[in-house]
Design a protein around this motif. Structure first.
Motif, PDB file in Angstrom:
ATOM      1  N   VAL A 138       0.856  -1.182   0.000  1.00  0.00           N
ATOM      2  CA  VAL A 138       0.000   0.000   0.000  1.00  0.00           C
ATOM      3  C   VAL A 138       0.890   1.229   0.000  1.00  0.00           C
ATOM      4  O   VAL A 138       1.798   1.360   0.833  1.00  0.00           O
ATOM      5  CB  VAL A 138      -0.942   0.017   1.221  1.00  0.00           C
ATOM      6  CG1 VAL A 138      -1.715   1.337   1.293  1.00  0.00           C
ATOM      7  CG2 VAL A 138      -1.910  -1.156   1.162  1.00  0.00           C
ATOM      8  N   ALA A 139       0.663   2.121  -0.958  1.00  0.00           N
ATOM      9  CA  ALA A 139       1.385   3.388  -1.043  1.00  0.00           C
ATOM     10  C   ALA A 139       0.391   4.511  -0.782  1.00  0.00           C
ATOM     11  O   ALA A 139      -0.575   4.672  -1.526  1.00  0.00           O
ATOM     12  CB  ALA A 139       2.029   3.546  -2.419  1.00  0.00           C
ATOM     13  N   VAL A 140       0.591   5.232   0.303  1.00  0.00           N
ATOM     14  CA  VAL A 140      -0.301   6.342   0.654  1.00  0.00           C
ATOM     15  C   VAL A 140       0.154   7.572  -0.119  1.00  0.00           C
ATOM     16  O   VAL A 140       1.271   8.056   0.067  1.00  0.00           O
ATOM     17  CB  VAL A 140      -0.277   6.616   2.170  1.00  0.00           C
ATOM     18  CG1 VAL A 140      -1.152   7.821   2.500  1.00  0.00           C
ATOM     19  CG2 VAL A 140      -0.742   5.390   2.941  1.00  0.00           C
ATOM     20  N   GLU A 151       1.643   5.261  10.613  1.00  0.00           N
ATOM     21  CA  GLU A 151       1.538   4.035   9.810  1.00  0.00           C
ATOM     22  C   GLU A 151       0.638   3.007  10.481  1.00  0.00           C
ATOM     23  O   GLU A 151      -0.184   2.358   9.816  1.00  0.00           O
ATOM     24  CB  GLU A 151       2.930   3.435   9.597  1.00  0.00           C
ATOM     25  CG  GLU A 151       2.912   2.137   8.816  1.00  0.00           C
ATOM     26  CD  GLU A 151       4.279   1.511   8.669  1.00  0.00           C
ATOM     27  OE1 GLU A 151       4.344   0.268   8.674  1.00  0.00           O
ATOM     28  OE2 GLU A 151       5.268   2.259   8.545  1.00  0.00           O
ATOM     29  N   ASP A 152       0.783   2.839  11.790  1.00  0.00           N
ATOM     30  CA  ASP A 152      -0.031   1.843  12.492  1.00  0.00           C
ATOM     31  C   ASP A 152      -1.521   2.138  12.368  1.00  0.00           C
ATOM     32  O   ASP A 152      -2.340   1.216  12.265  1.00  0.00           O
ATOM     33  CB  ASP A 152       0.356   1.779  13.977  1.00  0.00           C
ATOM     34  CG  ASP A 152       1.714   1.127  14.196  1.00  0.00           C
ATOM     35  OD1 ASP A 152       2.211   0.491  13.244  1.00  0.00           O
ATOM     36  OD2 ASP A 152       2.261   1.244  15.304  1.00  0.00           O
ATOM     37  N   LEU A 158      -6.974  -0.313   7.419  1.00  0.00           N
ATOM     38  CA  LEU A 158      -7.077  -1.157   6.226  1.00  0.00           C
ATOM     39  C   LEU A 158      -7.042  -2.645   6.564  1.00  0.00           C
ATOM     40  O   LEU A 158      -7.173  -3.480   5.668  1.00  0.00           O
ATOM     41  CB  LEU A 158      -5.940  -0.831   5.250  1.00  0.00           C
ATOM     42  CG  LEU A 158      -5.981   0.552   4.593  1.00  0.00           C
ATOM     43  CD1 LEU A 158      -4.724   0.784   3.768  1.00  0.00           C
ATOM     44  CD2 LEU A 158      -7.223   0.698   3.738  1.00  0.00           C
ATOM     45  N   ASP A 159      -6.838  -2.957   7.842  1.00  0.00           N
ATOM     46  CA  ASP A 159      -6.771  -4.340   8.297  1.00  0.00           C
ATOM     47  C   ASP A 159      -5.712  -5.120   7.520  1.00  0.00           C
ATOM     48  O   ASP A 159      -5.948  -6.234   7.040  1.00  0.00           O
ATOM     49  CB  ASP A 159      -8.143  -5.015   8.174  1.00  0.00           C
ATOM     50  CG  ASP A 159      -8.209  -6.341   8.927  1.00  0.00           C
ATOM     51  OD1 ASP A 159      -7.441  -6.510   9.888  1.00  0.00           O
ATOM     52  OD2 ASP A 159      -9.017  -7.207   8.539  1.00  0.00           O
ATOM     53  N   VAL A 164       2.549  -6.935   4.906  1.00  0.00           N
ATOM     54  CA  VAL A 164       2.234  -6.080   3.748  1.00  0.00           C
ATOM     55  C   VAL A 164       2.914  -4.723   3.952  1.00  0.00           C
ATOM     56  O   VAL A 164       2.593  -4.000   4.891  1.00  0.00           O
ATOM     57  CB  VAL A 164       0.715  -5.886   3.584  1.00  0.00           C
ATOM     58  CG1 VAL A 164       0.412  -4.902   2.452  1.00  0.00           C
ATOM     59  CG2 VAL A 164       0.025  -7.217   3.320  1.00  0.00           C
ATOM     60  N   PRO A 165       3.864  -4.367   3.073  1.00  0.00           N
ATOM     61  CA  PRO A 165       4.546  -3.076   3.239  1.00  0.00           C
ATOM     62  C   PRO A 165       3.581  -1.903   3.053  1.00  0.00           C
ATOM     63  O   PRO A 165       2.636  -1.971   2.260  1.00  0.00           O
ATOM     64  CB  PRO A 165       5.599  -3.074   2.120  1.00  0.00           C
ATOM     65  CG  PRO A 165       5.767  -4.511   1.743  1.00  0.00           C
ATOM     66  CD  PRO A 165       4.430  -5.149   1.962  1.00  0.00           C
ATOM     67  N   LEU A 166       3.820  -0.838   3.801  1.00  0.00           N
ATOM     68  CA  LEU A 166       3.047   0.396   3.677  1.00  0.00           C
ATOM     69  C   LEU A 166       4.038   1.553   3.593  1.00  0.00           C
ATOM     70  O   LEU A 166       4.905   1.695   4.446  1.00  0.00           O
ATOM     71  CB  LEU A 166       2.110   0.560   4.874  1.00  0.00           C
ATOM     72  CG  LEU A 166       1.072   1.685   4.758  1.00  0.00           C
ATOM     73  CD1 LEU A 166      -0.220   1.293   5.463  1.00  0.00           C
ATOM     74  CD2 LEU A 166       1.600   2.989   5.360  1.00  0.00           C
ATOM     75  N   LEU A 167       3.927   2.354   2.526  1.00  0.00           N
ATOM     76  CA  LEU A 167       4.855   3.446   2.292  1.00  0.00           C
ATOM     77  C   LEU A 167       4.091   4.745   2.054  1.00  0.00           C
ATOM     78  O   LEU A 167       2.937   4.711   1.623  1.00  0.00           O
ATOM     79  CB  LEU A 167       5.723   3.186   1.044  1.00  0.00           C
ATOM     80  CG  LEU A 167       6.730   2.055   1.048  1.00  0.00           C
ATOM     81  CD1 LEU A 167       6.064   0.728   0.782  1.00  0.00           C
ATOM     82  CD2 LEU A 167       7.796   2.310  -0.003  1.00  0.00           C
TER      83      LEU A 167
END
Length: 201
Positions: A138-140, A151-152, A158-159, A164-167
């Motif tokens: 997921v890229a915000v 991030e948390d 998004l559960d 799953v990387p989040l950037l």
């Protein structure tokens, strides 16, 4: 066929080509992301929003948007001499989701682009890739004026699974988008290696 550069006296390198999807809600910046990083003129299938589509096109939060992708966006970027990514941006509106199955065929991984002002718009993409076991991150997209959230908090909303990387990214900036694409390739390769190890046990 695309060939990389070669040193004098050495045959040209034929690069590995990988397919990456860019998905997310309507107006989240998928077309912008593909255009920001593509080394070729991107193929776009944008059409003007019409009065007839008003009942089904939710433009809340994207009031300045006047066009929509009706099939796909397509771009290409060479990350290294031996590695080329083909980028396929999916349409964001529900009535065009039938295209996703065709576009996802053979994809190594996916980027789910998210807008924190309308996080619910990317639920469908997250669900789609989870159900099909397609590695994704997921890229915000950091829109001007949008609140920044830890991030948390975004991960919980998004559960998302822990792996799953989040950037954070700016879909308008080439270097920012390149970092996202490198991250999704690394994540997908690690996911593939894990599956091979699990199959060997």
């Amino acid at each position: 066929m695309i060939f990389g550069r070669s040193e004098r006296g050495k045959p040209p390198v034929e690069p590995v080509t990988l397919k990456i999807l860019v998905a997310g809600g309507f107006g989240v910046g998928k077309t912008t992301l593909v255009g920001a990083v593509s080394e070729i003129r991107p193929l776009r299938t944008e059409e003007p929003l019409t009065e007839a589509g008003r009942p089904v096109d939710d433009v809340s939060g994207v009031a300045g948007k006047h066009t929509t992708t009706v099939a796909m966006d397509f771009g290409r970027i060479t990350l290294r001499e031996d590695l080329v990514l083909y980028l396929f941006g999916t349409p964001g509106q529900e009535r065009f989701w039938f295209m996703w199955d065709e576009l996802s065929e053979g994809a190594l991984g996916a980027v789910v682009l998210a807008d924190t002002r309308r996080l619910e718009d990317c639920f469908a993409a997250v669900d789609y890739f989870e159900r099909r076991s397609i590695p994704f991150l997921v890229a915000v997209n950091c829109f001007e004026g949008a609140a920044r959230h830890p991030e948390d908090t975004v991960r919980q909303a998004l559960d998302l699974d822990d792996d799953v990387p989040l950037l954070l990214c700016d879909a308008r900036e080439r270097e920012s988008v390149k970092e996202v694409l490198i991250a999704v390739v690394q994540h997908a390769m690690a996911h593939a290696a894990d599956r091979r190890r699990a199959a060997a046990i």
